[in-house]
Design an enzyme around this catalytic site. Sequence first.
Site, PDB file in Angstrom:
ATOM      1  CB  THR A   7     -13.997  92.557  66.433  1.00  0.00           C
ATOM      2  OG1 THR A   7     -15.172  91.774  66.580  1.00  0.00           O
ATOM      3  CG2 THR A   7     -14.204  93.939  66.988  1.00  0.00           C
TER       4      THR A   7
ATOM      5  CB  ILE B 226     -19.180  79.840  66.685  1.00  0.00           C
ATOM      6  CG1 ILE B 226     -20.305  80.538  65.924  1.00  0.00           C
ATOM      7  CG2 ILE B 226     -18.606  78.682  65.876  1.00  0.00           C
ATOM      8  CD1 ILE B 226     -19.823  81.281  64.690  1.00  0.00           C
TER       9      ILE B 226
ATOM     10  CB  ALA C 190     -23.382  78.950  53.782  1.00  0.00           C
TER      11      ALA C 190
ATOM     12  CE  LYS D  98     -13.643  89.129  62.977  1.00  0.00           C
ATOM     13  NZ  LYS D  98     -13.963  87.753  63.425  1.00  0.00           N
TER      14      LYS D  98
ATOM     15  CG  ASP E 260     -11.999  84.585  63.750  1.00  0.00           C
ATOM     16  OD1 ASP E 260     -11.718  84.779  64.944  1.00  0.00           O
ATOM     17  OD2 ASP E 260     -12.452  85.478  63.010  1.00  0.00           O
TER      18      ASP E 260
ATOM     19  CB  ALA F   8     -18.894  82.345  61.558  1.00  0.00           C
TER      20      ALA F   8
END
Length: 276
Positions: free
Chosen positions: A62, A213, A125, A66, A103, A128
């Site tokens: 996490t 999200i 953008a 990443k 994800d 995620a």
Amino acid sequence: MKKWFAVIGNPISHSLSPTMHETWLKQLDIDASYIPIHVEQNQLERAVESLKLLGCSGWNVTVPFKEEIIPFLDDVDDSAKGIGAVNTVVKSSNNKYIGYNTDGLGFIESLGPILPEYNVLLIGAGGAARGIAHAFKRKGYTQLTIANRTLEKAIVLVDELKTGQAWTLEEAENKLNKFDIIVQTTSLGMKNNDASLPIQLSRLKVNAIVADIVYNPLVTPFLEEAKKYNVRTVNGIGMLVHQGALAFSYWNGVKPDTEEIIQQLIEQIGGNYVNR
């Protein structure tokens, strides 16, 4: 040797992943454990080497590691290559540690039955949005629009995808009724964060799906506004659970139950800030 899994990050103390994975291991009678590991910012390489040396069977990654973890792995799957970020590490049969990203695929699964011909709007953008956009493309969705406060960032993502279109937030707001799925990927609405809306939702299409999200709070200002138009809303807890279920299946060869754990985590959140 008993299997063991982990999640690494900074901070990590409020991670929901241990609850989720320990529950699944118990339900499926798998003799293994799952632990959270706090890694200092400048100690990632040493932490990865230690995990390998100690025979970790696989781990989640996490924030903020990443992207940074990629050079320290033996290989990276296509699911993570295009995105440039890893959230799951799998120990292969020949003891190699391979990076994956679950994800975006987890998010799509959280939406339930949807069709590839749907028009999809991604608001934001950043990292995620990038992961979710790549997952939609892999799944055959070509009607993708990226809308961002800074148009240039949206253009970069669309160029990277080689499909879709880039719009300003104003354009997205004015043409909102063309979209079947609207996904809010920014940090707006997160607990203790800005509660403003990235776009107004008065032009929502009938039967649209509106997703955010963010999962703390479970109902963000964006979803609260969408509910006024009687459309289906999806919060971020489903993405958390489904990405975790995919990781679990990569490690153990079996897909765990997701519905029960979603309810359990909703009760556990209880309004406190959490970090995947």
